[in-house]
Scaffold this active site. Sequence first.
Site, PDB file in Angstrom:
ATOM      1  N   ARG A  15       0.825  -1.216   0.000  1.00  0.00           N
ATOM      2  CA  ARG A  15       0.000   0.000   0.000  1.00  0.00           C
ATOM      3  C   ARG A  15       0.859   1.265   0.000  1.00  0.00           C
ATOM      4  O   ARG A  15       0.522   2.265   0.623  1.00  0.00           O
ATOM      5  CB  ARG A  15      -0.951   0.005   1.201  1.00  0.00           C
ATOM      6  CG  ARG A  15      -2.119  -0.946   1.039  1.00  0.00           C
ATOM      7  CD  ARG A  15      -3.052  -0.882   2.217  1.00  0.00           C
ATOM      8  NE  ARG A  15      -2.518  -1.591   3.366  1.00  0.00           N
ATOM      9  CZ  ARG A  15      -2.857  -1.383   4.622  1.00  0.00           C
ATOM     10  NH1 ARG A  15      -3.740  -0.463   4.901  1.00  0.00           N
ATOM     11  NH2 ARG A  15      -2.338  -2.073   5.598  1.00  0.00           N
ATOM     12  N   PHE A  17       1.286   3.458  -2.170  1.00  0.00           N
ATOM     13  CA  PHE A  17       0.556   4.592  -2.739  1.00  0.00           C
ATOM     14  C   PHE A  17      -0.159   5.372  -1.632  1.00  0.00           C
ATOM     15  O   PHE A  17      -0.059   6.591  -1.527  1.00  0.00           O
ATOM     16  CB  PHE A  17      -0.452   4.034  -3.753  1.00  0.00           C
ATOM     17  CG  PHE A  17      -1.371   5.043  -4.375  1.00  0.00           C
ATOM     18  CD1 PHE A  17      -0.978   5.781  -5.487  1.00  0.00           C
ATOM     19  CD2 PHE A  17      -2.652   5.240  -3.883  1.00  0.00           C
ATOM     20  CE1 PHE A  17      -1.837   6.693  -6.086  1.00  0.00           C
ATOM     21  CE2 PHE A  17      -3.518   6.156  -4.461  1.00  0.00           C
ATOM     22  CZ  PHE A  17      -3.103   6.884  -5.571  1.00  0.00           C
ATOM     23  N   GLY A 405     -26.353   4.234  12.999  1.00  0.00           N
ATOM     24  CA  GLY A 405     -25.772   3.042  13.638  1.00  0.00           C
ATOM     25  C   GLY A 405     -24.386   3.218  14.213  1.00  0.00           C
ATOM     26  O   GLY A 405     -24.158   3.031  15.399  1.00  0.00           O
ATOM     27  N   SER A 406     -23.420   3.588  13.371  1.00  0.00           N
ATOM     28  CA  SER A 406     -22.057   3.642  13.899  1.00  0.00           C
ATOM     29  C   SER A 406     -21.800   5.002  14.538  1.00  0.00           C
ATOM     30  O   SER A 406     -22.402   6.010  14.163  1.00  0.00           O
ATOM     31  CB  SER A 406     -21.053   3.377  12.791  1.00  0.00           C
ATOM     32  OG  SER A 406     -21.168   4.341  11.788  1.00  0.00           O
ATOM     33  N   HIS A 613     -31.700   1.178   5.754  1.00  0.00           N
ATOM     34  CA  HIS A 613     -30.945   2.393   5.463  1.00  0.00           C
ATOM     35  C   HIS A 613     -30.266   2.232   4.109  1.00  0.00           C
ATOM     36  O   HIS A 613     -29.660   1.213   3.829  1.00  0.00           O
ATOM     37  CB  HIS A 613     -29.891   2.654   6.545  1.00  0.00           C
ATOM     38  CG  HIS A 613     -28.896   3.698   6.125  1.00  0.00           C
ATOM     39  ND1 HIS A 613     -29.237   5.028   6.004  1.00  0.00           N
ATOM     40  CD2 HIS A 613     -27.597   3.611   5.732  1.00  0.00           C
ATOM     41  CE1 HIS A 613     -28.186   5.700   5.571  1.00  0.00           C
ATOM     42  NE2 HIS A 613     -27.185   4.865   5.386  1.00  0.00           N
ATOM     43  N   CYS A 615     -27.859   4.597   1.260  1.00  0.00           N
ATOM     44  CA  CYS A 615     -27.161   5.873   1.120  1.00  0.00           C
ATOM     45  C   CYS A 615     -27.698   6.609  -0.104  1.00  0.00           C
ATOM     46  O   CYS A 615     -28.766   6.305  -0.587  1.00  0.00           O
ATOM     47  CB  CYS A 615     -25.671   5.653   1.023  1.00  0.00           C
ATOM     48  SG  CYS A 615     -25.019   4.897   2.516  1.00  0.00           S
ATOM     49  N   GLU A 637     -29.936   9.194   2.618  1.00  0.00           N
ATOM     50  CA  GLU A 637     -29.076  10.362   2.531  1.00  0.00           C
ATOM     51  C   GLU A 637     -29.842  11.442   1.766  1.00  0.00           C
ATOM     52  O   GLU A 637     -30.366  11.192   0.689  1.00  0.00           O
ATOM     53  CB  GLU A 637     -27.839   9.949   1.754  1.00  0.00           C
ATOM     54  CG  GLU A 637     -26.609  10.703   2.118  1.00  0.00           C
ATOM     55  CD  GLU A 637     -25.401  10.083   1.446  1.00  0.00           C
ATOM     56  OE1 GLU A 637     -25.209   8.857   1.556  1.00  0.00           O
ATOM     57  OE2 GLU A 637     -24.655  10.821   0.810  1.00  0.00           O
ATOM     58  N   HIS A 666     -20.821  13.659   5.375  1.00  0.00           N
ATOM     59  CA  HIS A 666     -19.583  13.617   4.593  1.00  0.00           C
ATOM     60  C   HIS A 666     -18.834  14.941   4.683  1.00  0.00           C
ATOM     61  O   HIS A 666     -17.694  15.038   4.259  1.00  0.00           O
ATOM     62  CB  HIS A 666     -19.881  13.278   3.135  1.00  0.00           C
ATOM     63  CG  HIS A 666     -20.472  11.919   2.995  1.00  0.00           C
ATOM     64  ND1 HIS A 666     -19.739  10.775   3.200  1.00  0.00           N
ATOM     65  CD2 HIS A 666     -21.732  11.504   2.722  1.00  0.00           C
ATOM     66  CE1 HIS A 666     -20.519   9.722   3.042  1.00  0.00           C
ATOM     67  NE2 HIS A 666     -21.728  10.144   2.754  1.00  0.00           N
TER      68      HIS A 666
HETATM   69  N1  GLN Z   1     -25.089   1.168   9.932  1.00  0.00           N
HETATM   70  C1  GLN Z   1     -23.994   1.589   9.129  1.00  0.00           C
HETATM   71  C2  GLN Z   1     -23.253   2.704   9.829  1.00  0.00           C
HETATM   72  O1  GLN Z   1     -23.863   3.473  10.494  1.00  0.00           O
HETATM   73  C3  GLN Z   1     -24.436   2.039   7.762  1.00  0.00           C
HETATM   74  C4  GLN Z   1     -23.288   2.439   6.883  1.00  0.00           C
HETATM   75  C5  GLN Z   1     -23.640   2.748   5.445  1.00  0.00           C
HETATM   76  O2  GLN Z   1     -24.741   2.976   5.089  1.00  0.00           O
HETATM   77  N2  GLN Z   1     -22.681   2.780   4.584  1.00  0.00           N
HETATM   78  O3  GLN Z   1     -22.056   2.844   9.725  1.00  0.00           O
HETATM   79 ZN    ZN Z   2     -25.317   5.204   4.592  1.00  0.00          ZN
END
Ligand code: GLN
Ligand code: ZN
Length: 732
Positions: A15, A17, A405-406, A613, A615, A637, A666
């Site tokens: 890795r 790069f 979630g995270s 969920h 994105c 999103e 983001h």
């Molecule tokens: N549950 C995941 C999180 O919150 C969803 C991530 C995602 O949609 N890429 O990280």
């Molecule tokens: Zn997401």
Amino acid sequence: MHIYAYGFPRLGRKREFKTAIESFWSGRINQDQLIEYMENIEKERIHTYKKYVDFFPLGEFTYYDNLFDTALIFGVYRVKNLSDYFEYARGKKALELKKYFNTNYHYLVPQIPSHKKFYLSWNKPLFYLNNFFSFHSQPLYIIGPYTFLKLSRAQGNFKSLIYQLSQVYKLLLEKLYTKGAKLIHLEEPAFVLDISYPERKIIIDVYRNLLKTKVRVNLITYYESVDFLKSLYDLPFHALSLDFVAGINNLALLKKYGFPKDKHLICGVVDGRGVRRSDIFKKVKLVENIKKIAHIDSEKIIIAPSCPLFHLPLTLEDESRLDEKIKSRISFAQERLYELSLIKKVFFGETKEAEVWYREDGKSSFKKRDKEFATLTWEESRIKERKIAQKTKLSLPLFPTTTIGSFPQDKQLRKIRRDYRKGNISLGSYKSFIKDKIEKLIRFQEKIGLDVLVHGEFERSDMVEFFAQNLGGFLTTDNGWVISYGTRVYRPPIIYEEVKRITPLTVEEISYAQKLTLKPVKGIITGPITIVAWSYNLRDLPSYAIAFELASALNQEAKELVEKGIKIIQIDEPAFKEFSPLKKAKRDFYFSWAVRAFNITTKLPKEVQVHTHMCYSQFQDIIKWLVKMNFDVITIETAREGAQIIDHFKKVRFKKSIGPGVWDIHSRYPASKKSIESILEKAIGVFGKDRVWVNPDCGLKTRDWPEVELSLQRMVEVAKKYRKKFQQFQCR
Ligand code: GLN
Ligand code: ZN
């Protein structure tokens, strides 16, 4: 017979790069040092090509992304130096990231204002030609004008933009020719999309003009078949490259239209997107077949990978942990180059190496399953009945607040995880560390006043890898890194046998979280489509067969969570839309099995509230499928681009509840109350007051605590304000 290859990974075996660029970002090395590192990486890459293949493109190397580089070549942006260059990738001027076709690679989306005057601002191919002049007979890499414009966010009239742009392309080709270039490697993957007749005409026109230059051009297409192949025959390309793995219809087209005598055919026969080892003799047969049906002379046939090789890890050589037997069923990028050399050898009568390279791994029951699954239908969810059943169980307020979630995964957590993997700390202390994090997070969420809590996903390094590590049927690699975007890498897991749930996956963590609080904790599971989409498949089975196995395994997990007192289950499906086929004609089949797999996963008592969920997606195309999915609430999103996504729901009968993301996670900045309110207002306008949830755009894994705290506080405040407003309204 010649061998042609392109897109070989730029990441480097260790890795390098990523390390080099990130060192530059953190100021540990300067611009000159970075350039030197990158040149060495490029030399190494060329060295690998040279070992196996006859032709490879010069100048396909990029410091971040080739679409962005193309925008620089044609003067859409100008950068002063490398720091400025990276500003567009991740700084204040950061461009939007988008998935490259239906792959998991993200490119930077150039923004092209209407009436943009393109000009030759940076002759990148010339730079590589000069720097690697000993390879001047190799083709020089560029992305073609059609793909460049299609993937950009271009305003104004497409036709006039592409005409003007192609003048500059012509100038570029002429310049390269006078400087000694012999051949151009021109990629037009967008040629495989469904292209309207008027647009095909434009393409032909543009290329007729463009190819008036003296330099020879190889047209490279991939990911699918080119429906208007026949129209390209009259254009003076030197060679055409077609994908014969994903674009199997290319064969039928050749059969129908033959192939022009004046061109070479670059046959993409070894898989650039999957890792199943090639049966060399089958590939030889395929090439023979192509030759025969299109009446092509042997010397006009070139063999190649089906698409650029950067979707594969660099080499199998660094996977010492993998069982030899399993390894002998896998090929990564370097092994694909070797396979091409084997095909060539077999053509010249040397079969020995090819014989030992591939072993048949037993027949699968594909045919039978195919029928079985094709007849499956889904059940329409009975929203009203479910709502009543869930209402008393959950007693949620209006505009319930939640997260995806995270929560932030900080340095300390990553270090503990590493230590645990290396065996420096015991499973017991690792688990108690995670539990401690969960408890703190529950208290944090209670303090902020969120309505539906989460356990934080601290046990997961990655939403797919975690499940792959704990389900039967998967294997994970040590060094199988692939670029997702920029310097972001991930290791796709490999499915090698039947997928089974052998132990509970997240039951311990999630039910622990629920025991700590009276508020409902959502049980979060990565969905079957996303897991297949982001894994490699070694088995001789189509994706849907594997998605159904996954669906049953994940449904067991969901059921056990429910038994342990979890009242809300969320199935994450960020890949649901992106995994859909490039050709419209194939999409209904895909969505019908994808919906079915989702519905198997969520087969639960009706009082269990099901969330999903996804994105950022162009939801307007898939709402008719969302309606058929068994969920009660979808979080999406929304915050980017003025929440336009909400408007798409205006015209359809969508009865479920929705949580349009009110905070663009983001960006590095916390959400303002004003922006939260404006999205909420818009959502209430479309969905009414009873079906709207309040949540961020996506998971908070990559964010920092201060902005998380601030944004969530604001979110809760706004939700409370609106609750009050609407309840008062109700009383009167
Ligand atoms: N549950 C995941 C999180 O919150 C969803 C991530 C995602 O949609 N890429 O990280
Ligand atoms: Zn997401």
